[in-house]
Design a protein around this motif. Structure first.
Motif, PDB file in Angstrom:
ATOM      1  N   GLY A  37      -3.426  23.552   9.082  1.00 49.82           N
ATOM      2  CA  GLY A  37      -2.860  22.566   9.145  1.00 49.82           C
ATOM      3  C   GLY A  37      -1.263  22.789   8.393  1.00 49.82           C
ATOM      4  N   ASP A  38      -1.130  23.870   7.875  1.00 54.25           N
ATOM      5  CA  ASP A  38       0.118  24.274   7.227  1.00 54.25           C
ATOM      6  C   ASP A  38       0.727  25.177   8.028  1.00 54.25           C
ATOM      7  N   ASP A  39       0.060  25.678   9.166  1.00 51.54           N
ATOM      8  CA  ASP A  39       0.826  26.455  10.099  1.00 51.54           C
ATOM      9  C   ASP A  39       2.055  25.847  10.550  1.00 51.54           C
ATOM     10  N   PHE A  40       3.074  26.656  10.815  1.00 47.72           N
ATOM     11  CA  PHE A  40       4.371  26.111  11.457  1.00 47.72           C
ATOM     12  C   PHE A  40       5.081  27.131  12.259  1.00 47.72           C
ATOM     13  N   GLU A  41       6.133  26.810  12.822  1.00 49.47           N
ATOM     14  CA  GLU A  41       7.070  27.925  13.711  1.00 49.47           C
ATOM     15  C   GLU A  41       8.175  28.158  12.881  1.00 49.47           C
ATOM     16  N   HIS A  42       8.777  29.151  12.472  1.00 53.53           N
ATOM     17  CA  HIS A  42       9.777  29.422  11.682  1.00 53.53           C
ATOM     18  C   HIS A  42      10.523  30.650  12.191  1.00 53.53           C
ATOM     19  N   LEU A  43      11.788  30.383  12.380  1.00 55.98           N
ATOM     20  CA  LEU A  43      12.609  31.602  12.937  1.00 55.98           C
ATOM     21  C   LEU A  43      11.909  31.861  14.339  1.00 55.98           C
ATOM     22  N   GLY A  44      11.512  31.112  14.929  1.00 56.13           N
ATOM     23  CA  GLY A  44      10.824  31.351  16.222  1.00 56.13           C
ATOM     24  C   GLY A  44       9.324  32.232  16.289  1.00 56.13           C
ATOM     25  N   LEU A  45       8.768  32.252  14.949  1.00 52.95           N
ATOM     26  CA  LEU A  45       7.577  33.031  14.867  1.00 52.95           C
ATOM     27  C   LEU A  45       6.566  32.015  14.222  1.00 52.95           C
ATOM     28  N   PRO A  46       5.163  32.194  14.791  1.00 49.46           N
ATOM     29  CA  PRO A  46       4.311  31.657  14.370  1.00 49.46           C
ATOM     30  C   PRO A  46       3.745  31.927  12.930  1.00 49.46           C
ATOM     31  N   LEU A  84      23.979  36.357   7.176  1.00 52.16           N
ATOM     32  CA  LEU A  84      24.347  35.764   8.385  1.00 52.16           C
ATOM     33  C   LEU A  84      24.424  34.215   8.369  1.00 52.16           C
ATOM     34  N   GLY A  85      23.780  33.652   7.419  1.00 52.73           N
ATOM     35  CA  GLY A  85      24.000  31.982   7.339  1.00 52.73           C
ATOM     36  C   GLY A  85      22.652  31.523   7.880  1.00 52.73           C
ATOM     37  N   GLY A  86      21.614  32.486   8.195  1.00 53.29           N
ATOM     38  CA  GLY A  86      20.314  31.903   8.557  1.00 53.29           C
ATOM     39  C   GLY A  86      19.545  31.216   7.543  1.00 53.29           C
TER      40      GLY A  86
ATOM     41  N   GLU B 102      18.489  35.727  14.352  1.00 53.87           N
ATOM     42  CA  GLU B 102      19.272  34.663  14.491  1.00 53.87           C
ATOM     43  C   GLU B 102      19.987  34.681  15.915  1.00 53.87           C
ATOM     44  N   ARG B 103      20.230  35.580  16.355  1.00 54.80           N
ATOM     45  CA  ARG B 103      20.692  35.548  18.079  1.00 54.80           C
ATOM     46  C   ARG B 103      19.572  34.810  18.904  1.00 54.80           C
ATOM     47  N   ARG B 104      18.307  35.223  18.687  1.00 53.40           N
ATOM     48  CA  ARG B 104      17.222  34.370  19.143  1.00 53.40           C
ATOM     49  C   ARG B 104      17.200  32.992  18.898  1.00 53.40           C
ATOM     50  N   ARG B 105      17.672  32.628  17.651  1.00 55.91           N
ATOM     51  CA  ARG B 105      17.613  31.222  17.326  1.00 55.91           C
ATOM     52  C   ARG B 105      18.738  30.547  18.072  1.00 55.91           C
ATOM     53  N   MET B 106      19.877  31.104  18.201  1.00 56.67           N
ATOM     54  CA  MET B 106      21.153  30.655  18.956  1.00 56.67           C
ATOM     55  C   MET B 106      20.902  30.357  20.413  1.00 56.67           C
ATOM     56  N   LEU B 107      20.240  31.605  21.186  1.00 61.62           N
ATOM     57  CA  LEU B 107      19.963  31.670  22.351  1.00 61.62           C
ATOM     58  C   LEU B 107      19.063  30.317  22.655  1.00 61.62           C
ATOM     59  N   GLU B 108      17.881  30.177  21.744  1.00 56.74           N
ATOM     60  CA  GLU B 108      16.970  28.909  22.165  1.00 56.74           C
ATOM     61  C   GLU B 108      17.665  27.657  21.979  1.00 56.74           C
ATOM     62  N   VAL B 109      18.422  27.555  21.257  1.00 57.07           N
ATOM     63  CA  VAL B 109      19.051  26.300  21.079  1.00 57.07           C
ATOM     64  C   VAL B 109      20.208  26.093  22.394  1.00 57.07           C
ATOM     65  N   GLY B 110      20.195  26.907  23.184  1.00 59.53           N
ATOM     66  CA  GLY B 110      21.341  26.817  24.290  1.00 59.53           C
ATOM     67  C   GLY B 110      22.406  27.504  24.200  1.00 59.53           C
ATOM     68  N   GLN B 111      22.977  28.072  23.079  1.00 58.79           N
ATOM     69  CA  GLN B 111      24.201  28.674  22.966  1.00 58.79           C
ATOM     70  C   GLN B 111      24.111  30.159  24.182  1.00 58.79           C
ATOM     71  N   THR B 112      25.287  30.437  24.412  1.00 56.40           N
ATOM     72  CA  THR B 112      25.505  31.527  25.369  1.00 56.40           C
ATOM     73  C   THR B 112      25.580  32.891  24.570  1.00 56.40           C
ATOM     74  N   LEU B 113      25.295  33.963  25.080  1.00 55.78           N
ATOM     75  CA  LEU B 113      25.306  35.343  24.314  1.00 55.78           C
ATOM     76  C   LEU B 113      26.904  35.141  23.797  1.00 55.78           C
ATOM     77  N   SER B 114      27.859  34.834  24.442  1.00 54.91           N
ATOM     78  CA  SER B 114      29.079  34.898  23.975  1.00 54.91           C
ATOM     79  C   SER B 114      29.358  34.285  22.719  1.00 54.91           C
ATOM     80  N   GLN B 115      28.711  32.933  22.863  1.00 52.23           N
ATOM     81  CA  GLN B 115      28.632  32.142  21.641  1.00 52.23           C
ATOM     82  C   GLN B 115      28.054  32.653  20.463  1.00 52.23           C
ATOM     83  N   ALA B 116      26.739  33.248  20.520  1.00 53.40           N
ATOM     84  CA  ALA B 116      26.083  33.933  19.701  1.00 53.40           C
ATOM     85  C   ALA B 116      26.908  35.053  19.008  1.00 53.40           C
ATOM     86  N   THR B 117      27.374  35.945  19.859  1.00 53.53           N
ATOM     87  CA  THR B 117      28.219  37.165  19.527  1.00 53.53           C
ATOM     88  C   THR B 117      29.298  36.714  18.602  1.00 53.53           C
ATOM     89  N   ALA B 118      29.922  35.687  18.918  1.00 55.24           N
ATOM     90  CA  ALA B 118      31.062  35.164  18.127  1.00 55.24           C
ATOM     91  C   ALA B 118      30.727  34.515  16.701  1.00 55.24           C
TER      92      ALA B 118
END
Lengths: 319, 319
Positions: A37-46, A84-86, B102-118
């Motif tokens: 029940g505590d499982d979640f997806e974080h940073l795209g990882l299960p 990176l501000g993540g 972080e790049r994956r997170r940005m692409l997942e929410v619909g950013q382009t590779l250009s936006q992620a790179t910036a």
């Protein structure tokens, strides 16, 4: 006892008793069914916090100081992510990350959480069976004075500060026990169910809240014993006592006994709480007083032996 | 020169010249368009090796020894992944992982590779514009005596051992330049295009192979100068010379000059190769002899100044 034992476990406390059970029982005699029940997806990882704590503990790799993650962990990823501000509110160590990345890979190619857990356990050298409670997603939601919070939001991000008024387990109606848990419940050789000293509301409730498990407990023909996670009015780890207080329950082993009620046949309580034994017996269940705080592997083993002996007695009495 | 400079770059060599250009030119005067043909998904993460090398280099964080990844990297993740039996042929350091997550997170929410790179560039403190050559996937395939290999399979897993017979850039027909590259090409203030000392086959070819870039080069009204990645018959880094030999080209700066041919106006060659200058001039292009091996930041800066001065002369001549 020569039969099979099913342990129901959450994180640290559950993992430590599971470690003891694994040191006493041959691999084919133990199934540890773990809260998801505590499982979640974080940073795209299960992320499966309780499964991982149980795996790392049985593998002898648990970080004993934090109660989560891997011993000797490093934090380069987290530091770089912060730069990176993540998102850094949920800390994933460099070594721990490998578990989540591998789990993700396995789930992506269509494996179940059970299969992924078996593969990870084997890779970590674990011979006993650790299974998720279910392969279907169940997500614990904590109802609080700040609204409904996803479990990790409540537990990690908000550090258990909001006042709890209840719990919800999203998905539990559709979730059946995992094949490993179902097999243990159906095992003719099953001799005892041990509810580990885990948080009854958020670690054990999701497991015993699944219809098939609840039905099994209601119609059980094997002893079910719980080890109290509350010692001297305090939880060894985590917010169990705080939750009990906020929900209006007695924050002691008697409160735990009332909570489990007719679903268990006996409870193991700590020596510190021996004075509560008569009141708990008054609820119609057996009580065993033991040293329940597990600091070392030998503590875990001793408590496992005591718990199994207690269950064996209850099983013999019932015959 | 006061105008804008467009640099086309692959990994290490390109990154080092880009570092020099960035030390000479104000941020608004430089666009570094980077090869993405080597990009791939690994362990569920979008990895952009050349973009990362350029970013890390401009941020002063590149691992100068390996030519990829971050300085002061740690490897706990990779070690743990190896223990779990995961894929370790492509090494991702703990710090580097944060970039991909972080790049994956940005692409997942619909950013382009250009936006992620910036965003990643900004987080790393980079003020100059680093852009992917395209936001659409282009995937370099190396045709070899062992069959067609995805670039990283050829480059990392097979250590460039198979014999190369050609290249294919899957997706290139559909891929247009990224907004940043397109803007640089359309910039009225554009004064020069610098082809960095990167592998002409697998780093530069995907960029100049996009129709809009090829058309621009064919109809150019600004000087295009290339810096030879081959010095003394050898590539400073990577398989360029080996590829040239296998493709039947001269493995020297003359071979590079023939490869670029009418698409460039001038080439910068190393002092070691000064004897090749007449033959290269014979191909109808200008030649500048310089110290092209960039070991230090001051090497990068000196080569950037030399290259820009050369381009400025060619631009003045053309008027």
């Amino acid at each position: 006892m020569e039969g099979h034992v099913l342990a129901l476990a959450g994180g640290v406390g559950g993992a430590r008793l599971a470690r003891g059970l694994a040191s006493v029982l041959d691999p084919e005699r133990l199934t540890v069914a773990v809260n998801t029940g505590d499982d979640f997806e974080h940073l795209g990882l299960p992320v499966s916090p309780d499964l991982d704590t149980v795996m790392y503990t049985l593998a002898g790799r648990a970080n004993e100081e934090t109660g989560w993650g891997v011993a000797g962990e490093t934090w380069s990823f987290m530091e770089a992510l912060a730069e990176l501000g993540g998102e850094t509110w949920f800390r994933l160590g460099d070594k721990d990350l490998a578990t989540h990345v591998e789990r993700r890979r396995m789930l992506e190619v269509g494996q179940t959480l059970s299969q992924a857990t078996a593969a990870l356990s084997a890779a970590l050298g674990i011979r006993h069976r650790i299974v998720p409670m279910s392969d279907a997603p169940v997500r614990t939601v904590v109802e609080t004075d700040e609204g409904a919070l996803a479990f990790q939001d409540y537990f990690v991000r908000r550090r258990c500060e909001p006042l709890v008024s209840g719990f919800r387990f999203d998905g539990i109606e559709a979730a059946g026990p995992s094949p490993g848990l179902a097999a243990a419940l159906a095992d003719k050789a099953l001799q005892a169910v041990v509810i580990c000293p885990s948080n009854p509301y958020v670690s054990v409730a999701p497991i015993v809240g699944m219809a098939d498990v609840a039905d099994f407990l209601d119609a059980r023909n094997v002893p079910v014993v719980a080890v109290s996670p509350i010692v001297g009015g305090r939880a060894i780890k985590g917010p169990a006592a705080k939750m009990m207080a906020e929900l209006g329950a007695e924050t002691d082993a008697l409160g735990i006994a009332r909570h489990y009620g007719a679903r268990i046949d006996g409870m193991v309580i700590d020596e510190l709480d021996a004075a509560l034994a008569p009141a708990i017996r008054g609820l119609g269940m057996a009580v065993r007083v033991a040293q329940t705080v597990m600091r070392s592997e030998s503590d875990s083993r001793a408590l496992a032996e005591e718990t199994l002996a207690f269950a064996a007695e209850l099983g013999a009495d019932a015959r």
